[in-house]
Each structure stands twice: as structure tokens, then as C-alpha cells.
Design an enzyme around this catalytic site. Structure first.
Site, PDB file in Angstrom:
ATOM      1  N   ILE A  87       0.848  -1.200   0.000  1.00 17.21           N
ATOM      2  CA  ILE A  87       0.000   0.000   0.000  1.00 17.21           C
ATOM      3  C   ILE A  87       0.884   1.251   0.000  1.00 17.21           C
ATOM      4  CG2 ILE A  87      -1.948   1.178   1.105  1.00 17.21           C
ATOM      5  CD1 ILE A  87      -2.585  -1.494   2.509  1.00 17.21           C
ATOM      6  N   ASP A 115      11.984   2.620   5.611  1.00 17.40           N
ATOM      7  CA  ASP A 115      11.534   1.220   5.571  1.00 17.40           C
ATOM      8  C   ASP A 115      12.713   0.351   5.995  1.00 17.40           C
ATOM      9  OD1 ASP A 115       9.009  -0.155   3.589  1.00 17.40           O
ATOM     10  OD2 ASP A 115      10.503  -1.413   4.597  1.00 17.40           O
ATOM     11  N   LEU A 156      12.007   1.324  12.781  1.00 20.32           N
ATOM     12  CA  LEU A 156      11.368   2.405  13.544  1.00 20.32           C
ATOM     13  C   LEU A 156      11.321   2.121  15.047  1.00 20.32           C
ATOM     14  CD1 LEU A 156       8.498   2.934  11.008  1.00 20.32           C
ATOM     15  CD2 LEU A 156      10.236   4.646  11.553  1.00 20.32           C
ATOM     16  N   PHE A 176       2.712   3.494   7.596  1.00 20.85           N
ATOM     17  CA  PHE A 176       2.269   2.166   7.138  1.00 20.85           C
ATOM     18  C   PHE A 176       3.059   1.043   7.810  1.00 20.85           C
ATOM     19  CE2 PHE A 176       1.408   4.691   3.227  1.00 20.85           C
ATOM     20  CZ  PHE A 176       0.090   4.333   3.013  1.00 20.85           C
ATOM     21  N   SER A 218      -7.382  -0.752  10.206  1.00 19.24           N
ATOM     22  CA  SER A 218      -8.003  -1.866   9.494  1.00 19.24           C
ATOM     23  C   SER A 218      -9.427  -2.087   9.982  1.00 19.24           C
ATOM     24  CB  SER A 218      -7.178  -3.128   9.770  1.00 19.24           C
ATOM     25  OG  SER A 218      -7.894  -4.279   9.389  1.00 19.24           O
ATOM     26  N   TYR A 221      -2.414  -9.195  15.911  1.00 19.96           N
ATOM     27  CA  TYR A 221      -2.284  -8.197  14.841  1.00 19.96           C
ATOM     28  C   TYR A 221      -3.437  -7.193  14.908  1.00 19.96           C
ATOM     29  CZ  TYR A 221      -3.582  -6.225  10.360  1.00 19.96           C
ATOM     30  OH  TYR A 221      -4.017  -5.356   9.388  1.00 19.96           O
ATOM     31  N   LYS A 250      -3.745  -2.876  15.902  1.00 18.21           N
ATOM     32  CA  LYS A 250      -4.397  -1.786  15.158  1.00 18.21           C
ATOM     33  C   LYS A 250      -5.301  -0.981  16.096  1.00 18.21           C
ATOM     34  CE  LYS A 250      -2.492  -2.374  11.201  1.00 18.21           C
ATOM     35  NZ  LYS A 250      -1.463  -1.389  10.802  1.00 18.21           N
ATOM     36  N   ASN A 279     -10.455  -4.664   2.359  1.00 25.46           N
ATOM     37  CA  ASN A 279      -9.434  -5.576   1.811  1.00 25.46           C
ATOM     38  C   ASN A 279      -8.754  -4.994   0.573  1.00 25.46           C
ATOM     39  OD1 ASN A 279     -11.063  -7.221   3.630  1.00 25.46           O
ATOM     40  ND2 ASN A 279      -9.989  -8.967   2.776  1.00 25.46           N
ATOM     41  N   LEU A 314      -6.328 -13.954  -0.060  1.00 21.44           N
ATOM     42  CA  LEU A 314      -7.060 -14.571  -1.169  1.00 21.44           C
ATOM     43  C   LEU A 314      -6.470 -14.241  -2.543  1.00 21.44           C
ATOM     44  CD1 LEU A 314      -9.515 -16.123  -2.275  1.00 21.44           C
ATOM     45  CD2 LEU A 314     -10.836 -14.000  -2.114  1.00 21.44           C
ATOM     46  N   ARG A 366     -16.424  -9.976   1.851  1.00 21.47           N
ATOM     47  CA  ARG A 366     -15.520  -8.880   2.217  1.00 21.47           C
ATOM     48  C   ARG A 366     -15.770  -7.711   1.260  1.00 21.47           C
ATOM     49  NH1 ARG A 366     -15.033 -12.085   5.578  1.00 21.47           N
ATOM     50  NH2 ARG A 366     -13.166 -13.039   6.495  1.00 21.47           N
ATOM     51  N   GLY A 402     -10.811 -18.371  12.773  1.00 18.68           N
ATOM     52  CA  GLY A 402     -10.638 -16.935  13.009  1.00 18.68           C
ATOM     53  C   GLY A 402     -11.291 -16.045  11.968  1.00 18.68           C
TER      54      GLY A 402
HETATM   55  C1  UD1 Z   1      -7.179 -10.299   6.995  1.00 16.89           C
HETATM   56  C2  UD1 Z   1      -7.413  -9.385   8.171  1.00 16.89           C
HETATM   57  C3  UD1 Z   1      -7.126  -7.964   7.799  1.00 16.89           C
HETATM   58  C4  UD1 Z   1      -5.727  -7.868   7.269  1.00 16.89           C
HETATM   59  C5  UD1 Z   1      -5.613  -8.765   6.060  1.00 16.89           C
HETATM   60  C6  UD1 Z   1      -4.207  -8.680   5.489  1.00 16.89           C
HETATM   61  C7  UD1 Z   1      -9.120 -10.015   9.763  1.00 16.89           C
HETATM   62  C8  UD1 Z   1     -10.581 -10.085  10.039  1.00 16.89           C
HETATM   63  N1  UD1 Z   1      -8.797  -9.491   8.585  1.00 16.89           N
HETATM   64  O1  UD1 Z   1      -8.222 -10.056   6.068  1.00 16.89           O
HETATM   65  O2  UD1 Z   1      -7.245  -7.128   8.906  1.00 16.89           O
HETATM   66  O3  UD1 Z   1      -5.440  -6.539   6.934  1.00 16.89           O
HETATM   67  O4  UD1 Z   1      -5.905 -10.110   6.439  1.00 16.89           O
HETATM   68  O5  UD1 Z   1      -3.343  -9.594   6.031  1.00 16.89           O
HETATM   69  O6  UD1 Z   1      -8.304 -10.415  10.550  1.00 16.89           O
HETATM   70  N2  UD1 Z   1      -9.855 -17.016   1.495  1.00 16.89           N
HETATM   71  C9  UD1 Z   1     -10.042 -18.213   0.849  1.00 16.89           C
HETATM   72  N3  UD1 Z   1      -8.952 -18.903   0.413  1.00 16.89           N
HETATM   73  C10 UD1 Z   1      -7.684 -18.441   0.590  1.00 16.89           C
HETATM   74  C11 UD1 Z   1      -7.477 -17.215   1.247  1.00 16.89           C
HETATM   75  C12 UD1 Z   1      -8.598 -16.536   1.693  1.00 16.89           C
HETATM   76  O7  UD1 Z   1     -11.169 -18.668   0.667  1.00 16.89           O
HETATM   77  O8  UD1 Z   1      -6.714 -19.149   0.181  1.00 16.89           O
HETATM   78  C13 UD1 Z   1     -11.021 -16.250   1.942  1.00 16.89           C
HETATM   79  C14 UD1 Z   1     -11.037 -15.943   3.430  1.00 16.89           C
HETATM   80  O9  UD1 Z   1     -11.647 -16.975   4.127  1.00 16.89           O
HETATM   81  C15 UD1 Z   1     -11.809 -14.635   3.466  1.00 16.89           C
HETATM   82  C16 UD1 Z   1     -11.446 -13.959   2.146  1.00 16.89           C
HETATM   83  O10 UD1 Z   1     -10.960 -15.000   1.293  1.00 16.89           O
HETATM   84  O11 UD1 Z   1     -13.178 -14.898   3.455  1.00 16.89           O
HETATM   85  C17 UD1 Z   1     -10.390 -12.893   2.290  1.00 16.89           C
HETATM   86  O12 UD1 Z   1      -9.292 -13.434   3.000  1.00 16.89           O
HETATM   87  P1  UD1 Z   1      -7.905 -12.652   3.153  1.00 16.89           P
HETATM   88  O13 UD1 Z   1      -7.460 -12.146   1.825  1.00 16.89           O
HETATM   89  O14 UD1 Z   1      -6.972 -13.519   3.910  1.00 16.89           O
HETATM   90  O15 UD1 Z   1      -8.261 -11.359   4.003  1.00 16.89           O
HETATM   91  P2  UD1 Z   1      -9.051 -11.239   5.401  1.00 16.89           P
HETATM   92  O16 UD1 Z   1      -8.911 -12.467   6.196  1.00 16.89           O
HETATM   93  O17 UD1 Z   1     -10.396 -10.716   5.107  1.00 16.89           O
END
Ligand code: UD1
Length: 340
Positions: free
Chosen positions: A14, A33, A61, A83, A127, A152, A156, A182, A203, A234, A300
Site C-alpha cells: 500500500i 523502511d 522504527l 504504514f 483496518s 495483529y 491496530k 481488503n 485470497l 468482504r 478466526g
Molecule cells: C485479513 C485481516 C485484515 C488484514 C488482512 C491482510 C481479519 C478479520 N482481517 O483479512 O485485517 O489486513 O488479512 O493480512 O483479521 N480465502 C479463501 N482462500 C484463501 C485465502 C482466503 O477462501 O486461500 C477467503 C477468506 O476466508 C476470506 C477472504 O478469502 O473470506 C479474504 O481473506 P484474506 O485475503 O486472507 O483477508 P481477510 O482475512 O479478510
């Protein structure tokens, strides 16, 4: 003379996109950094996009003395965007002390230097994790924060409190926390983007690596959530839209347009999108097939969250512009670029 902005973590995902938007808006940027999760080459990439190589200092930092030395050297700073932080949810559960040490001490050292060196404007990278699983959707800034699901997430929330309290104790200080949903995608030039270390947890990098053949199959974590298609929801925002929110937050502080000394805003698109809808949109935007299987829920994870962005729209005059298809297309272009 243009305003000078310190961007901590400016070579990260970011951070680098924000440096580009700041430079394109005429700001003079200095990056600090420690390169723990980014590469020095990002500076050249930023120069290729903007024509300007940002100033750069490499240190940690949490090192108070180094940071004070930095503030002595750069005596004309107008604002800071902070950041730099550790951000892997799972790792934070295994190494809580590392997360508290790094994320809290970095912020406290920065704020101490702001007090000592009379630098009065701070934008902080927060976040939506501070909301946990909210009772009502979409979440507004009035939605109560919940006990964090991970160390984590807790950093925040604690950082927001540290900023609020420090700002209220010094009448010259002002702070804005941006609560990101996200962030995904990459710069349209595909010169900067996300560079996950090892096997991605998030994801979109996992998805693009799967389509690229680096991973066999994407696991969709759960199809039994209380959502229309059963997969979790999300609010996915293009990182360039998110970067632009930082530029308007900086302007708000420098032009004294803030309503209160400490403010916080949701930064998302306002659209809730499921994991299966991401796959569909990616396939439509790129004409590539995403191999995936449904597996159990990930521990989680929350079921659904998306933003009410009216406050950011009204107060910052900002809104996310990219469509989901465009955003996912940019993520794929970036993945192809880093493999070329
Ligand atoms: C998490 C954190 C967020 C953090 C971000 C970056 C929480 C609630 N959210 O976001 O604060 O900034 O990570 O590290 O703690 N998924 C799959 N398959 C995968 C990976 C993810 O299905 O292989 C799904 C997850 O279950 C979720 C969505 O995709 O529903 C997004 O997941 P992800 O990209 O990991 O982000 P968050 O968990 O939302």
C-alpha cells in the site's frame, strides 16, 4: 516549496502505491523502511512511474535513536503517513510479542518524535479488523470496535487509542486513522504490486499464483456461511483507490479542514463480495479459469463485513472508482509481470 511527507513502509504494497499518488500530486516524499517485507528495487519502479526517485532511509522504527537522528536530518517534514507494521494475522498469533513490540513501539517512537520535533500531522494505516464481526452491516464509523480476533488486530486497535490520546494531549497534533477493508490489485503499469513472502495467506495473491500454475488449487474456506452463496463476504478495494484516500487525508490535515483533532474513516467500496463472486469476476475479467475446491472454514475468519463509506465520501470528498473486474484484471497483469 512542496510539502514534505514521511512515508514509513513506503516500499510496501500500500505504501508504494501511496508514494506514487503523493508524488503525482506534487508532494516531496521521504520513505523510511527496514525492507523486512519489501524490496529496494521498488524505488526504481516508483521512479519509472512518476519520474522521481523518492528519498529513502533504511532503518527500523523501533530504534528510537535512529528515528530521532532522522527527524534531525529531515527538519522540514509537514506530515507522516505510517504504514510500516507487521501484518500477518496467523504469524501474530504465534509471535504476539514480536507484533506488539514492532507495531506499538514504532508508532510510539514516531509520536514521541512528532512531539519533540514539532511535526503535527499523522495519517495511520488501520483496518476494518477493529470491528470484528459486526452485528449490523454495512459498518459505519459509529459501529463499536470489538475485542480483536488476533494480536495483529489488537495492535491496530491499540494504535488507534495511542494516536487519539496523544493527539488530545498536544493541541498542535492532528491524526487521521484510515480503516482499510481488503486492499487488492496493483498499479495499472504493473510496475508495483503486492509481493507476498512464501505461500500467500491472502485470497488474491493465492488466487493469481494458482492461475499462474505456482499453486495447484485455490481453497475456498467455507461454503456454509450465512451468505447468498455460502462463501464469506468482504469489501475488496483497489489499492490505487486506497492510495488516493491517503492523499486527500493529507490535504485535509495540511489545509486544516479536519473537524476534530483525531478522526477515523472507513476506506472501502461499500460493496460486499463473496469468495465465489471473486472467482467469477476474475474469470470474467481475465478469461482465465480458476481451479478451486471448497474446504472447511479457516479458523478466526468472520462471515461478512463491508463498509458504509458515506463519511469518507462526504468529508474527504473521496470514493473508490475502480470496478471489481478492473481491480482483479490489474492483479492478474501484475502476477504475469512478476513471472516474466
Ligand atoms: C485479513 C485481516 C485484515 C488484514 C488482512 C491482510 C481479519 C478479520 N482481517 O483479512 O485485517 O489486513 O488479512 O493480512 O483479521 N480465502 C479463501 N482462500 C484463501 C485465502 C482466503 O477462501 O486461500 C477467503 C477468506 O476466508 C476470506 C477472504 O478469502 O473470506 C479474504 O481473506 P484474506 O485475503 O486472507 O483477508 P481477510 O482475512 O479478510
Amino acid at each position: 516549496m512542496s510539502n514534505q511527507i514521511l512515508v514509513t513502509g513506503g516500499t510496501g504494497f500500500i505504501g508504494s502505491h501511496t508514494v506514487v499518488e503523493l508524488q503525482n500530486s506534487g508532494y516531496d516524499v521521504v520513505i523510511v523502511d527496514n525492507l523486512s517485507n519489501s524490496k529496494i528495487e521498488v524505488l526504481d519502479q516508483i521512479e519509472e512511474i512518476t519520474g522521481i526517485k523518492p528519498k529513502f532511509e533504511q532503518f527500523d522504527l523501533t530504534d528510537k535513536n535512529k528515528l530521532a537522528g532522522f527527524f534531525e536530518k529531515y527538519s522540514n517534514l509537514d506530515a507522516i503517513i505510517h504504514f510500516a507494521a507487521s501484518k500477518a494475522v496467523g504469524e501474530s498469533v504465534e509471535k504476539p510479542l514480536m507484533y506488539y513490540h514492532n507495531n506499538l513501539n514504532s508508532l510510539m517512537n514516531i509520536m514521541q518524535c512528532m512531539n519533540d520535533f514539532d511535526v503535527n500531522n499523522l495519517v495511520f494505516s488501520s483496518s476494518c479488523t477493529v470491528y470484528g464481526q459486526p452485528e449490523k452491516l454495512p459498518v459505519t464509523e459509529q459501529t463499536p470496535r470489538k475485542e480483536a480476533e488476533s494480536p495483529y488486530g489488537n495492535t491496530k486497535s491499540i494504535c488507534e487509542d495511542i494516536i487519539r490520546d496523544t493527539v488530545y494531549a498536544n493541541s498542535k497534533l492532528k491524526g487521521i486513522a484510515l480503516r482499510y477493508f481488503n486492499p487488492i490489485g496493483a498499479h495499472e503499469t504493473a510496475k508495483i504490486g503486492e509481493l507476498p513472502l512464501g505461500i500467500p495467506n491472502n485470497l488474491i495473491p493465492f488466487l493469481t499464483q494458482t492461475v499462474a500454475g505456482i499453486r495447484e488449487e485455490l481453497s475456498v474456506f467455507g461454503d456454509d456461511y450465512n451468505t447468498p452463496d455460502g462463501s464469506a463476504i468482504r469489501d475488496y478495494i483497489h489499492v490505487v483507490d486506497l492510495a488516493k484516500a491517503h492523499v486527500v487525508a493529507i490535504e485535509r490535515l495540511l489545509e486544516n479542514k479536519n473537524q476534530k483533532a483525531y478522526e477515523y474513516f472507513n476506506v472501502g467500496t461499500g460493496n460486499g463480495v463473496s469468495v465465489l463472486e471473486i472467482i467469477e469476476s476474475f474469470e470474467r475479467a481475465t478469461r482465465e479459469k480458476v481451479p478451486y475446491k471448497i474446504v472447511d472454514r479457516r479458523a478466526g475468519d468472520i462471515e461478512k463485513i463491508y463498509a458504509d463509506t458515506s463519511l469518507a465520501n462526504d468529508e474527504l470528498g473521496w470514493e473508490a472508482k475502480s470496478t471489481l473486474d478492473e481491480t482483479l484484471h490489474s492483479a492478474w497483469k501484475w502476477q504475469k509481470h512478476i513471472m516474466a
